[in-house]
Write a protein that holds these residues in place. Structure first.
Motif, PDB file in Angstrom:
ATOM      1  N   UNK A 252      74.218  76.565  67.676  1.00  2.84           N
ATOM      2  CA  UNK A 252      74.274  76.258  69.107  1.00  2.84           C
ATOM      3  C   UNK A 252      73.496  74.975  69.415  1.00  2.84           C
ATOM      4  N   UNK A 253      72.366  74.779  68.754  1.00  2.00           N
ATOM      5  CA  UNK A 253      71.607  73.535  68.921  1.00  2.00           C
ATOM      6  C   UNK A 253      72.454  72.345  68.482  1.00  2.00           C
ATOM      7  N   UNK A 254      73.173  72.486  67.369  1.00  2.00           N
ATOM      8  CA  UNK A 254      74.054  71.412  66.903  1.00  2.00           C
ATOM      9  C   UNK A 254      75.079  71.059  67.980  1.00  2.00           C
ATOM     10  N   UNK A 255      75.659  72.070  68.609  1.00  2.00           N
ATOM     11  CA  UNK A 255      76.635  71.803  69.665  1.00  2.00           C
ATOM     12  C   UNK A 255      75.974  71.097  70.846  1.00  2.00           C
TER      13      UNK A 255
ATOM     14  N   UNK B 170      62.898  65.951  73.180  1.00  2.00           N
ATOM     15  CA  UNK B 170      64.138  65.206  73.380  1.00  2.00           C
ATOM     16  C   UNK B 170      64.706  65.441  74.776  1.00  2.00           C
ATOM     17  N   UNK B 171      64.692  66.689  75.223  1.00  2.00           N
ATOM     18  CA  UNK B 171      65.338  67.021  76.503  1.00  2.00           C
ATOM     19  C   UNK B 171      64.559  66.526  77.716  1.00  2.00           C
TER      20      UNK B 171
ATOM     21  N   UNK C  20      69.747  73.931  75.425  1.00  6.80           N
ATOM     22  CA  UNK C  20      69.269  73.381  74.150  1.00  6.80           C
ATOM     23  C   UNK C  20      67.891  73.932  73.810  1.00  6.80           C
ATOM     24  N   UNK C  21      67.012  74.003  74.802  1.00 13.01           N
ATOM     25  CA  UNK C  21      65.666  74.512  74.552  1.00 13.01           C
ATOM     26  C   UNK C  21      65.683  76.004  74.207  1.00 13.01           C
ATOM     27  N   UNK C  22      66.478  76.778  74.920  1.00 17.28           N
ATOM     28  CA  UNK C  22      66.551  78.213  74.638  1.00 17.28           C
ATOM     29  C   UNK C  22      67.135  78.476  73.258  1.00 17.28           C
ATOM     30  N   UNK C  23      68.168  77.723  72.888  1.00 20.18           N
ATOM     31  CA  UNK C  23      68.778  77.898  71.569  1.00 20.18           C
ATOM     32  C   UNK C  23      67.791  77.536  70.462  1.00 20.18           C
ATOM     33  N   UNK C  24      67.079  76.428  70.641  1.00 19.56           N
ATOM     34  CA  UNK C  24      66.109  76.000  69.627  1.00 19.56           C
ATOM     35  C   UNK C  24      64.958  77.006  69.505  1.00 19.56           C
ATOM     36  N   UNK C  25      64.470  77.485  70.635  1.00 16.72           N
ATOM     37  CA  UNK C  25      63.391  78.483  70.611  1.00 16.72           C
ATOM     38  C   UNK C  25      63.858  79.782  69.954  1.00 16.72           C
ATOM     39  N   UNK C  26      65.116  80.127  70.171  1.00 14.04           N
ATOM     40  CA  UNK C  26      65.671  81.378  69.676  1.00 14.04           C
ATOM     41  C   UNK C  26      65.695  81.458  68.147  1.00 14.04           C
TER      42      UNK C  26
END
Length: 117
Positions: free
Chosen positions: A76-79, A24-25, A40-46
């Motif tokens: 955080x991904x939702x935000x 997406x990003x 967004x990528x760091x939060x999703x990976x986390x």
């Protein structure tokens, strides 16, 4: 040799979400590369990383602590999704798809935390 976390459906779903957020990003503007794209990528990976780290060789209280981190990363991904739609980087259908995935992951993580009590 399989690790404990590899059997967890929530970990597998978190990996799928991380791939989807990464894809997406790629369409975000260049000026967001070090800001919203990265966040967004760091939060999703986390999410998957914390599930994996907490599950292996940890006590239940320690695993729950890492699941709490995964839960917060999911939120955080939702935000980040809200920011992306407000800035018109994604369409409503993409927002809804990933929002739904985040909600499902939240429920799964919460259930796993409950099961460790």
């Amino acid at each position: 040799m399989a690790f404990k976390f590899e059997k967890l459906k929530v970990w597998q779903k978190a990996l799928d979400l991380a791939d989807e957020i990464d894809n997406m990003t790629k369409a975000f503007p260049k000026e967001e590369v070090y800001v919203l794209t990265s966040q967004a990528k760091r939060a999703a990976d986390s999410i998957s990383m914390n599930i994996a780290e907490g599950s292996t060789g940890q006590s239940n209280p320690e695993f729950k602590r890492f699941l709490g981190y995964a839960l917060r990363s999911d939120i955080e991904v939702v935000n980040c999704l809200h920011l992306a739609i407000r800035r018109k980087y994604i369409k409503e259908e993409i927002f809804q798809k990933h929002y739904k995935s985040c909600g499902e992951i939240l429920v799964m993580i919460s259930a796993l935390i409950k099961s460790l009590n």
